[in-house]
Motif scaffolding. Sequence first.
Motif, PDB file in Angstrom:
ATOM      1  N   ASN A   9      16.767  17.302  72.196  1.00 38.01           N
ATOM      2  CA  ASN A   9      17.529  16.133  71.605  1.00 38.01           C
ATOM      3  C   ASN A   9      19.582  16.412  70.900  1.00 38.01           C
ATOM      4  OD1 ASN A   9      18.319  13.866  70.284  1.00 38.01           O
ATOM      5  ND2 ASN A   9      16.456  13.164  68.968  1.00 38.01           N
ATOM      6  N   PRO A  10      20.315  16.375  72.103  1.00 36.11           N
ATOM      7  CA  PRO A  10      20.936  16.229  71.827  1.00 36.11           C
ATOM      8  C   PRO A  10      22.033  15.850  70.299  1.00 36.11           C
ATOM      9  CG  PRO A  10      21.330  15.713  73.999  1.00 36.11           C
ATOM     10  CD  PRO A  10      20.215  15.770  73.836  1.00 36.11           C
ATOM     11  N   ALA A  11      21.433  13.926  70.177  1.00 34.55           N
ATOM     12  CA  ALA A  11      22.412  13.528  68.938  1.00 34.55           C
ATOM     13  C   ALA A  11      21.476  14.434  67.688  1.00 34.55           C
ATOM     14  CB  ALA A  11      21.598  12.176  69.105  1.00 34.55           C
ATOM     15  N   ARG A  12      20.425  14.872  67.917  1.00 38.09           N
ATOM     16  CA  ARG A  12      19.324  15.842  66.572  1.00 38.09           C
ATOM     17  C   ARG A  12      19.862  16.975  66.401  1.00 38.09           C
ATOM     18  NH1 ARG A  12      17.777  19.477  64.249  1.00 38.09           N
ATOM     19  NH2 ARG A  12      16.559  20.673  63.535  1.00 38.09           N
ATOM     20  N   ASP A  13      20.577  17.202  66.665  1.00 35.00           N
ATOM     21  CA  ASP A  13      21.783  18.817  66.521  1.00 35.00           C
ATOM     22  C   ASP A  13      22.919  18.268  66.182  1.00 35.00           C
ATOM     23  OD1 ASP A  13      20.685  21.890  66.706  1.00 35.00           O
ATOM     24  OD2 ASP A  13      23.019  21.575  67.517  1.00 35.00           O
TER      25      ASP A  13
END
Length: 262
Positions: A212-216
């Motif tokens: 998950n790009p946003a999660r990172d």
Amino acid sequence: MSSSDIFIGEIIGTAVLILLGGGVVAAVVLKRSKAQNAGWLAITFGWGFAVLTAVYMTGSLSGAHLNPAVTLGIAIKDGEWGNVPVYFAGQLLGAMIGAALVWVAYYGQFHAHLTDREIVGDPADKAIEGPHDTKNTAGPVLGVFSTGPEIRNVWQNLATEILGTLVLVLAVLTQGLNDSGKGLGVVGGLMVAFVVVSVGLSLGGPTGYAINPARDLGPRIVHALLPLPNKGGSDWGYAWIPVVGPLIGGALAAGIYNIAFA
């Protein structure tokens, strides 16, 4: 769904996802936490329940994508791109808010961990930034906010994130969508939560499974901004992998869906 509903829903849902997901990591790794050393099983199930809670909370508002890779996969499947920037913006902002709330909830634990002489300067902590980094003294603190590899190998780390996200997004596209096909339904949310646990148990070991790009990215930005003493670097040299890898995985999942399932 209106653009405002999507934006608000993705902010709330992604914030809850990161609050609970980052919260379980903080609970397990930080000193003076009652859950310290609870282990990888606690983290993987904590993230699964975080997904379940966030999806059920905001599914009716935005479809609860909560993940740019999921949004990308659905957009490729349907060929509809109009709300993709709205989803992305809500997800990134929500992830940053959630990470800041983890800091608030564990403020005392962060302080105790980062100022304890038994922790600061531990040579083993340098694994988070790499063997040549001399600035990081925070141990697992960066791991509360973002992911990092156990072994730094670009192609392997990228491949792991691609594979984990491919499984997740393909599961969403084949089983998780609601009747409108625009987001996760009640049964789909439960199924996706178990898929997140499965990915964490089976593929999370090498990189910590951002998927998950946003999660990172969102929490990594917050880590860089927060006034945490001795927190170490934010590992920006690695940061592109948990963004690019999941996006590739989401796109591949949509391609497989369109070829094999549509």
